[in-house]
Structure formats: structure tokens, C-alpha cells
Design a protein around this motif. Structure first.
Motif, PDB file in Angstrom:
ATOM      1  N   VAL A   1     -14.929   1.027 -13.821  1.00  0.00           N
ATOM      2  CA  VAL A   1     -14.438   2.266 -13.450  1.00  0.00           C
ATOM      3  C   VAL A   1     -14.936   2.638 -11.956  1.00  0.00           C
ATOM      4  CG1 VAL A   1     -14.301   4.707 -13.924  1.00  0.00           C
ATOM      5  CG2 VAL A   1     -14.095   3.161 -15.699  1.00  0.00           C
ATOM      6  N   VAL A   2     -16.209   2.266 -11.717  1.00  0.00           N
ATOM      7  CA  VAL A   2     -16.646   2.553 -10.336  1.00  0.00           C
ATOM      8  C   VAL A   2     -15.905   1.602  -9.329  1.00  0.00           C
ATOM      9  CG1 VAL A   2     -18.646   2.336  -8.875  1.00  0.00           C
ATOM     10  CG2 VAL A   2     -18.941   3.239 -11.198  1.00  0.00           C
ATOM     11  N   ALA A   3     -15.706   0.284  -9.721  1.00  0.00           N
ATOM     12  CA  ALA A   3     -15.053  -0.595  -8.961  1.00  0.00           C
ATOM     13  C   ALA A   3     -13.711  -0.175  -8.707  1.00  0.00           C
ATOM     14  CB  ALA A   3     -15.023  -1.998  -9.571  1.00  0.00           C
TER      15      ALA A   3
ATOM     16  N   GLU B   1     -11.007  -2.929  11.296  1.00  0.00           N
ATOM     17  CA  GLU B   1     -11.581  -4.362  11.432  1.00  0.00           C
ATOM     18  C   GLU B   1     -13.061  -4.656  10.748  1.00  0.00           C
ATOM     19  OE1 GLU B   1      -9.888  -6.278  13.322  1.00  0.00           O
ATOM     20  OE2 GLU B   1      -8.618  -4.627  13.726  1.00  0.00           O
ATOM     21  N   THR B   2     -13.494  -3.498  10.068  1.00  0.00           N
ATOM     22  CA  THR B   2     -14.667  -3.545   9.163  1.00  0.00           C
ATOM     23  C   THR B   2     -14.521  -4.683   8.052  1.00  0.00           C
ATOM     24  OG1 THR B   2     -15.341  -1.500   9.873  1.00  0.00           O
ATOM     25  CG2 THR B   2     -16.531  -2.315   7.881  1.00  0.00           C
ATOM     26  N   TYR B   3     -13.259  -4.743   7.578  1.00  0.00           N
ATOM     27  CA  TYR B   3     -13.041  -5.100   6.308  1.00  0.00           C
ATOM     28  C   TYR B   3     -12.397  -6.742   6.803  1.00  0.00           C
ATOM     29  CZ  TYR B   3     -13.350  -0.622   4.733  1.00  0.00           C
ATOM     30  OH  TYR B   3     -13.745   0.565   4.285  1.00  0.00           O
ATOM     31  N   ASP B   4     -13.239  -7.896   6.539  1.00  0.00           N
ATOM     32  CA  ASP B   4     -13.018  -8.953   7.164  1.00  0.00           C
ATOM     33  C   ASP B   4     -12.072  -9.897   5.952  1.00  0.00           C
ATOM     34  OD1 ASP B   4     -14.386 -10.054   4.665  1.00  0.00           O
ATOM     35  OD2 ASP B   4     -16.353 -10.194   5.905  1.00  0.00           O
ATOM     36  N   GLU B   5     -11.591 -10.979   6.436  1.00  0.00           N
ATOM     37  CA  GLU B   5     -10.546 -11.746   5.841  1.00  0.00           C
ATOM     38  C   GLU B   5     -11.073 -12.193   4.483  1.00  0.00           C
ATOM     39  OE1 GLU B   5      -7.340 -12.460   6.482  1.00  0.00           O
ATOM     40  OE2 GLU B   5      -7.896 -11.374   8.642  1.00  0.00           O
ATOM     41  N   ARG B   6     -12.259 -12.215   4.038  1.00  0.00           N
ATOM     42  CA  ARG B   6     -12.685 -12.695   2.500  1.00  0.00           C
ATOM     43  C   ARG B   6     -12.553 -11.424   1.726  1.00  0.00           C
ATOM     44  NH1 ARG B   6     -16.597 -11.715  -0.971  1.00  0.00           N
ATOM     45  NH2 ARG B   6     -16.991 -13.443  -2.616  1.00  0.00           N
ATOM     46  N   PHE B   7     -12.808 -10.067   2.242  1.00  0.00           N
ATOM     47  CA  PHE B   7     -12.599  -8.945   1.468  1.00  0.00           C
ATOM     48  C   PHE B   7     -11.048  -8.716   1.375  1.00  0.00           C
ATOM     49  CE2 PHE B   7     -11.998  -4.296   0.927  1.00  0.00           C
ATOM     50  CZ  PHE B   7     -12.951  -4.168   0.368  1.00  0.00           C
ATOM     51  N   LEU B   8     -10.472  -8.879   2.288  1.00  0.00           N
ATOM     52  CA  LEU B   8      -8.731  -8.680   2.233  1.00  0.00           C
ATOM     53  C   LEU B   8      -8.286  -9.751   1.171  1.00  0.00           C
ATOM     54  CD1 LEU B   8      -7.890  -7.993   5.775  1.00  0.00           C
ATOM     55  CD2 LEU B   8      -8.199  -6.273   4.130  1.00  0.00           C
ATOM     56  N   TRP B   9      -8.794 -10.889   1.122  1.00  0.00           N
ATOM     57  CA  TRP B   9      -8.408 -11.860   0.226  1.00  0.00           C
ATOM     58  C   TRP B   9      -8.548 -11.508  -1.080  1.00  0.00           C
ATOM     59  CZ3 TRP B   9     -10.343 -15.043  -3.441  1.00  0.00           C
ATOM     60  CH2 TRP B   9      -9.871 -16.006  -3.940  1.00  0.00           C
TER      61      TRP B   9
ATOM     62  N   ASP C   1     -15.589 -11.303  -9.516  1.00  0.00           N
ATOM     63  CA  ASP C   1     -15.520 -11.503  -8.063  1.00  0.00           C
ATOM     64  C   ASP C   1     -15.209 -10.331  -7.247  1.00  0.00           C
ATOM     65  OD1 ASP C   1     -16.812 -13.893  -8.513  1.00  0.00           O
ATOM     66  OD2 ASP C   1     -15.045 -14.977  -8.052  1.00  0.00           O
ATOM     67  N   TRP C   2     -14.024  -9.708  -7.676  1.00  0.00           N
ATOM     68  CA  TRP C   2     -13.467  -8.364  -6.892  1.00  0.00           C
ATOM     69  C   TRP C   2     -14.496  -7.188  -7.393  1.00  0.00           C
ATOM     70  CZ3 TRP C   2     -12.129  -4.296 -10.423  1.00  0.00           C
ATOM     71  CH2 TRP C   2     -11.633  -3.097  -9.600  1.00  0.00           C
ATOM     72  N   GLN C   3     -15.162  -7.255  -8.387  1.00  0.00           N
ATOM     73  CA  GLN C   3     -16.056  -6.087  -8.972  1.00  0.00           C
ATOM     74  C   GLN C   3     -17.471  -6.225  -8.061  1.00  0.00           C
ATOM     75  OE1 GLN C   3     -16.254  -4.737 -13.213  1.00  0.00           O
ATOM     76  NE2 GLN C   3     -18.269  -4.908 -12.847  1.00  0.00           N
ATOM     77  N   THR C   4     -17.926  -7.525  -8.100  1.00  0.00           N
ATOM     78  CA  THR C   4     -19.073  -7.595  -7.277  1.00  0.00           C
ATOM     79  C   THR C   4     -18.800  -7.374  -5.731  1.00  0.00           C
ATOM     80  OG1 THR C   4     -19.842  -9.600  -8.886  1.00  0.00           O
ATOM     81  CG2 THR C   4     -20.782  -9.546  -6.729  1.00  0.00           C
ATOM     82  N   THR C   5     -17.590  -7.751  -5.254  1.00  0.00           N
ATOM     83  CA  THR C   5     -17.576  -7.490  -3.755  1.00  0.00           C
ATOM     84  C   THR C   5     -17.588  -6.069  -3.695  1.00  0.00           C
ATOM     85  OG1 THR C   5     -16.012  -9.488  -3.474  1.00  0.00           O
ATOM     86  CG2 THR C   5     -15.690  -7.748  -2.078  1.00  0.00           C
ATOM     87  N   LEU C   6     -17.068  -5.230  -4.470  1.00  0.00           N
ATOM     88  CA  LEU C   6     -16.863  -3.901  -4.062  1.00  0.00           C
ATOM     89  C   LEU C   6     -18.235  -3.234  -4.295  1.00  0.00           C
ATOM     90  CD1 LEU C   6     -13.444  -3.203  -5.878  1.00  0.00           C
ATOM     91  CD2 LEU C   6     -14.210  -2.766  -3.437  1.00  0.00           C
ATOM     92  N   TRP C   7     -19.018  -3.764  -5.608  1.00  0.00           N
ATOM     93  CA  TRP C   7     -20.373  -2.946  -5.645  1.00  0.00           C
ATOM     94  C   TRP C   7     -21.381  -3.513  -4.594  1.00  0.00           C
ATOM     95  CZ3 TRP C   7     -23.231  -0.239  -9.389  1.00  0.00           C
ATOM     96  CH2 TRP C   7     -22.270   0.096 -10.560  1.00  0.00           C
TER      97      TRP C   7
END
Length: 696
Positions: A376-378, A395-403, A423-429
Motif C-alpha cells: 500500500v505504501v508503494a 530529470e531526477t528520475y533516471d531511465e531505470r526508474f522509468l523503465w 522490484d517495483w516495490q523495492t525501487t519505491l521504498w
């Protein structure tokens, strides 16, 4: 349940990050379009109500992410082919949509029709407009926080629209920037009449959407499977499955589509009309009849008294909230027009995700180890990024984040949510760059006071009468690593020491001491009697952690701004404080702390509100004309001292002066929107509402 077609534009357009080299425009649509922007320089000719439009040749870099079956988020970045965009003059824009042979622009979509309530233009202008301010010596900045659809009284964000409507050609008075400082929505406090609308809209936006029972299989069982989708049905789930501590979690947003639906509803009046046309707003009696209301005491035969009492309570609450939502809709056309005509920067606070978000080490540990709570937090963070964060600093959000965002939501749309979910959840946390610098004049550094906290594991003694017990310390709102990251970002942005600076902290550094002292001395000790004041009363001011407060002062002083203004919200009152700080090593720092809150959510109600108002009344007059002197001891204890105190055992000392507001008091508890006027030799703080003389 039959599906229905949503309007082409779900929300927006909004002007987001804007400077002389690049303008960012955000918009959400229900279909995939290629969208290009055209920018015009606007000049008045002879008659001040006649205008000339000069096309500025630009190239548009469109970015689109599909986040649901009928949800596409677009970020457009028009840049000039040659030179830069002109400053200190009106700029207009139009958007052109293409999907196969289907072509639209803002005119054909009805946004430029001057006689329509849905128009997003002012006066005789042909297009929505804004301007790029070039001077730190002449800047008009709007700021505020805490806007809840069913909050009490008028939506003061609409007062900014009234001001621009009146002064749309007068750039000396017209605001040039809007800062939204947190709680742009209340994920944890959703009105009962709105919950079914959000649920249905979420399904239309997302299609197959999320299956939360795949994350926590207890949701497959009764009563949770049914309660999950009922009004008033989520409190037990949020507290026991998610480990959340919000006191208003009965209708808490959980799915990404629900967060998205709420964002769209707080910004777009057209969706309310869709909901009404589709009869999504039902009466309390209809909802009960259709078994869409959860009752703690459902068995009328065995618990008739309890059930009747609960039913009456819920119905009364439903009616009150229904009336507040009708008022909220009244202002939405103005709010949409405002956001289309002013560069806007947004930072989260707790309610954008959930109340008490990261309030303590234990809260963060419990939620992060809960599969459903961490999901839910994610979802809340992903929605913040899509609807708020992306436009702050693309520009802060790089290609890996956007992908990762694209990949996860692509799978979610086709019903394969677990493909990239972990992986998506880990990226956001783990993301650590939510903070950013706005290219305003002066520059503004926005602090993330939620995800980069530091928690002191050493307990502190708390005394109530003769009882002494160890209690959890309040967190540092920004860790040392967080401060280092902020410092690097600030100087990489091009800001230089010796220049003026705005620091945006959702929670005030200098609150109203008489309120904080009341909380600290009278409320916090109740913890030893079993009252969960850490979450009930939100001890999250910088003051409650002396080390964190000191770190703030040291970093601000090390940056050496020529003028330093702190803008804040969060606390549901407005105030203005001037502070002069002297450090043990002789360094000095002057701060102007300005706080505006709430936009629409008057509080100070109930027993605690009444008690707090009495404390304010008793202390405000005394504080109005006197300065307050404080020192911070080497153990980071902040205490008031007499002016003549000559002690040299301190880390720093400050002298605080409360400033009078428009109401001739040092505090405003009614809904308000701050307007900061920065001039060469002065700063002026105005609190706007629909009755302010500036709007007459």
C-alpha cells in the motif's frame, strides 16, 4: 457491472516545472495520444483587453506512461529551438492531441471557450497563461497544504484563481509560482459517500487491476473479503494486516487505482459530473440495501440496539460528509483553472500516503515487514510520483526508474501484477531523491521529511505526576545522510552561497511555541498512562528532536544564504515567525518561518481542540509583543531562558518574534492560502481566503 468511457482529459493540463530553457506541462488522459505543445508570447496592444500572440518555435519532448486500461500520464517538455523563453511577460500555450486520424486541441476539447464553466483561460485571453519571473527581488509565491474534500469550510485554493482572474495582466501582483506543501489528498481519511465512487472509478481506470488477496491470502476469507469493498470496512484490515495506525482508516485507499482516482477527483470537476451521470453517488439507504456498508454489529436480531446506534451514527456522518463534498465541487472549476495557469511544485507529507507515515522506527519496521502494508505504501508513492513528483524535477528520475514504472504498470494492466512487483516495490521504498530544487526566484529547496528520517533508539524519560517511564523519542525528520544529499542537490542546481534561498519543509521548523509546548508538556506524558500520543497527536515538529532541529540550523547556516525563508504547512494553523540564531562559535543566521495551513481542513475540534484553543487564548496576547529567548544545551535540550541569561553552556541560542497576521493575531486557524511577496527590502506575508480585500 457495465464499463463506461471516461472523458479524454482525466486531469490537467497543469504547468509544472518551468524556467527559461524548458517548460513542463502535465496531463492525464483516458486514451493514448501523442501530445505536442505550442507556446506563445503574449503582448497587449493599445486596449489592455486586446492581445497579440507570437508563436515561439519549440520542440516538444513528450513522455507517456500507461498506468491503467484508461489511464495515461503525459509529461510534455517544450523547449525553444533558439535562445530561451522570454521572462517577465505572459506566455500562453495550447496542446495538440493526435491518435490515428483523431485530432484535438484544447479548443475542440472545450477548455478555451470563454463562456463555459470549464474554461481554463482568464479574461479575454485565448489560451491558459503564466509567466517566468526573473528577479529574486520581486516575486509573488503562493503556498499552502492540507486540502481534504470533506474538510470543513471553503477551499481556499480557489482564492488564488480569483486573484489571478482579477489581475491576469498585472504581473506585479499576479502570483508567479504555487507551492503545495503536502497532504494534497487524504489517503487515510476518505469520505463515506466518496468511497463507492473511488472504487468504481478505480476499476474503470485500471481494468483488471490489483488482486490484493494475492499479497495477503487472508483477504480471500470472510468477513475480510466482503468488508474490503464496503464503506466503513477497512479499519481492521489496515490496523492488523497493514500495521497502519491512522485513526480514520475505515475507507483507506489501498490499490493504486484508488489513489489515482482520488487524485483525479480532487483536481477535475468533470469526473464528478461523470459520477453523477452514472449514478455512482447513492443514498445511504440505497447503499445499505445493496450491502455496501460494513457494520461492526450487523446482526440486527441479536444486537439490535448496537446495530441501530451504529446505523444512526454512520448515517449522520454520511449526511455531513455529503454536504461538504457538494461544497467542494463548487470550487473545483476554479482550482483546475488555477493549476493550468501557474507553475506548481508539490511535496508529499503523511496523508498523501497514510497518516503517521514513518512516524517512528517501530511503525516503519512493522509496515515494511507487512506484505500488504508495504504494498500500500508503494502504491501511494507510485501515485505521488505519477501525479505530483514527476513534474517537480523530471530529470531526477533516471531511465531505470522509468523503465520499472512502465514495466510494472504494463503487467498490472493485463492482470500480471506479480511479474515485477517486488522490484517495483523495492525501487519505491529505497528511492532517496524525492527532494528537489525549484528553479524559482529565489531558488527553493524542497525537503523530504518522510523517507529519510533518523530514529534515535535511546528512550527518553517522561513524567506524569509521580510516574516516570521510558518513551520513544520523536524522530529526526531528516538524517545526516539526507542533509548531505540535499546539500549536494542544492549546489549542483546552480544556487550559490550569498544568494537568497527558500527552504520548503512540510513541517515547520519554528511552529507556534505555545502550541508545541502545550503538546509537549501536557499531552505527550499521557503515553505513560497508555494513550498512544505518538500517533494520536503527531509529534513530528522539528522541535521534538533537538538534535534534528540543530542539524537543520547548522546546514542552513553552512549554506550562507543572504536571506533565508522557510515555508511550511502541516499543522492546520498559519503563523509567521522571525528567528535570530547565534551559534557557540559566533556564526549567525536569520530565518523567516512562514506557515500556511490548512487549505481546506479546519481542525482544532473536539475536546483537545477546545483545550488547545484555551491555551492559545491565554498565551497569545503575552507572546504578541514579546520576544522569546531559547538555548539548546549540549544534550540537545531546547529550553526558554530569560533575556539576561549569560550561560555559555549551549550549542546555539535564538531569539524568536511572532509576527502579526492579517487578523491582528499571531495565529490563524481558519482555512487559508499563503501569499509571499518578496521585494528588494522587505517580505510580506498575506493569508488569502475568499473574503480577502485583495479579491474585492
Amino acid at each position: 457491472m457495465n464499463s463506461f468511457t471516461l472523458p479524454i482529459v482525466l486531469s490537467g493540463p497543469m504547468v509544472r516545472r518551468a524556467d527559461s530553457t524548458e517548460i513542463t506541462i502535465w496531463i492525464a488522459t483516458s486514451k493514448s495520444y501523442r501530445i505536442l505543445g505550442k507556446i506563445y508570447g503574449i503582448t497587449s496592444i493599445k486596449d489592455p483587453k486586446s492581445f497579440e500572440y507570437r508563436l515561439i518555435h519549440t520542440k516538444t519532448e513528450p513522455h507517456t506512461i500507461r498506468m491503467g486500461k484508461q489511464l495515461f500520464i503525459h509529461l510534455l517538455k517544450p523547449t525553444p529551438y533558439k535562445g530561451t523563453f522570454p521572462t517577465d511577460t505572459l506566455l500562453g500555450y495550447n496542446l495538440h492531441f493526435k491518435r490515428g486520424s483523431e485530432i484535438h486541441d484544447l479548443q475542440t476539447l472545450g477548455f478555451l471557450s470563454k463562456d463555459s464553466p470549464g474554461s481554463i483561460v482568464y479574461g479575454n485571453l485565448d489560451y491558459p497563461s503564466f509567466y517566468l519571473n526573473s528577479s529574486s527581488q520581486n516575486s509573488n509565491i503562493l503556498y499552502g497544504s492540507c486540502r481534504k474534500p470533506h474538510g470543513e469550510d471553503d477551499d481556499t485554493l480557489a482564492s488564488a484563481d480569483l486573484l489571478i482572474e482579477k489581475e491576469y495582466t498585472n504581473l506585479k501582483i499576479q502570483p508567479n509560482t504555487l507551492f503545495l506543501l503536502g497532504d494534497q489528498l487524504y489517503a487515510d481519511d476518505v469520505a463515506n459517500p466518496l468511497f463507492p465512487v473511488i472504487s468504481r472509478l478505480s476499476k474503470e481506470l485500471m481494468g483488471t487491476g490489483e488482486q490484493l488477496e494475492l499479497i495477503d491470502d487472508r483477504l480471500k476469507n470472510e468477513p475480510f473479503h466482503t468488508a474490503l469493498n464496503q464503506i466503513n470496512g477497512r479499519k481492521y484490515i489496515m490496523e492488523n494486516f497493514c500495521q497502519f495506525t491512522s485513526s480514520h482508516s475505515n475507507n483507506h485507499l489501498m490499490k493504486f487505482g484508488e489513489y489515482a482516482a482520488m487524485y483525479l477527483l480532487v483536481w477535475n470537476p468533470d469526473l464528478w459530473k461523470v459520477a453523477q451521470d452514472r449514478a455512482l453517488f447513492e443514498s445511504f439507504e440505497e447503499l445499505v440495501k445493496n450491502q455496501q456498508v460494513h457494520f461492526v454489529f450487523p446482526d440486527e436480531a441479536r444486537n439490535s440496539k448496537e446495530h441501530k446506534k451504529e446505523r444512526v451514527t454512520l448515517k449522520n456522518e454520511f449526511t455531513i460528509q455529503q454536504e461538504a463534498l457538494i461544497s467542494f465541487q463548487h470550487f473545483l472549476y476554479r482550482v483546475r483553472r488555477l493549476l493550468a495557469n501557474i507553475p506548481t511544485y508539490m511535496m508529499f507529507d503523511d496523508h498523501d500516503i497514510t497518516d503517521d507515515w514513518n512516524i517512528s522506527y517501530n511503525w516503519k519496521k512493522n509496515v515494511s515487514t507487512s506484505p500488504l502494508g508495504s504494498h500500500v505504501v508503494a502504491n501511494g508513492l507510485a501515485a505521488f510520483w505519477a501525479f505530483q513528483g514527476w513534474g517537480n524535477s523530471p530529470e531526477t528520475y533516471d531511465e531505470r526508474f522509468l523503465w520499472m514504472m512502465k514495466s510494472y504498470f504494463k503487467m498490472l494492466t493485463i492482470g500480471k501484477m506479480n511479474t515485477y512487483r517486488e522490484d517495483w516495490q523495492t525501487t519505491l521504498w529505497n528511492y532517496d531523491n524525492w527532494h528537489f530544487v525549484a528553479p524559482t526566484h529565489p531558488n527553493a529547496i524542497f525537503l523530504d521529511t518522510r523517507t529519510k528520517r533518523d530514529y534515535n533508539s535511546n528512550p527518553r524519560p517522561s513524567k506524569f505526576g509521580e510516574i516516570i517511564e521510558e518513551t520513544t523519542r520523536a524522530p529526526q525528520l531528516l538524517s545526516k545522510d539526507g542533509w548531505e544529499n540535499v546539500t549536494n542537490t542544492l549546489f549542483k542546481s546552480g544556487w550559490n552561497s550569498g544568494s537568497p534561498l527558500i527552504i520548503v519543509s512540510p513541517s515547520p521548523l519554528y511552529g507556534l511555541g505555545l502550541i508545541e509546548t502545550f503538546l509537549h508538556d501536557f499531552v505527550y506524558p499521557l503515553r505513560v498512562l497508555g494513550v498512544n500520543v505518538q500517533t494520536t497527536f503527531d509529534f513530528e515538529a522539528w522541535k521534538y528532536n533537538g538534535k534534528g532541529f540543530t542539524e537543520f540550523l547548522h546546514y542552513a547556516a553552512s549554506w550562507k544564504p543572504s536571506k533565508c525563508i522557510i515555508l511550511s504547512g502541516d499543522v492546520h494553523y498559519a503563523s509567521a515567525v522571525n528567528a535570530k540564531i547565534t551559534f557557540k562559535d559566533g556564526r549567525k543566521l536569520t530565518l523567516n518561518q512562514l506557515t500556511s495551513s490548512p487549505l481546506k481542513n479546519m481542525s482544532f475540534g473536539g475536546v483537545w481542540g477546545a483545550l488547545m484553543k484555551q491555551i492559545i487564548a491565554l498565551n497569545a496576547l503575552k507572546r504578541k509583543n514579546n520576544e522569546i529567548n531559547r538555548i539548546c544545551t549540549p544534550s540537545y535540550y531546547i529550553k526558554e531562558v530569560e533575556e539576561e541569561d549569560k550561560s555559555d553552556t549551549y550549542l546555539w541560542k535564538d531569539r524568536i518574534k511572532y509576527q502579526l497576521l492579517d487578523n491582528k493575531s499571531i495565529i490563524e486557524t481558519k482555512n487559508n492560502l499563503g501569499l509571499l511577496l518578496i521585494r528588494r527590502r522587505s517580505i510580506k506575508n498575506i493569508l488569502l481566503n475568499s473574503d480577502h480585500p485583495l479579491l474585492k
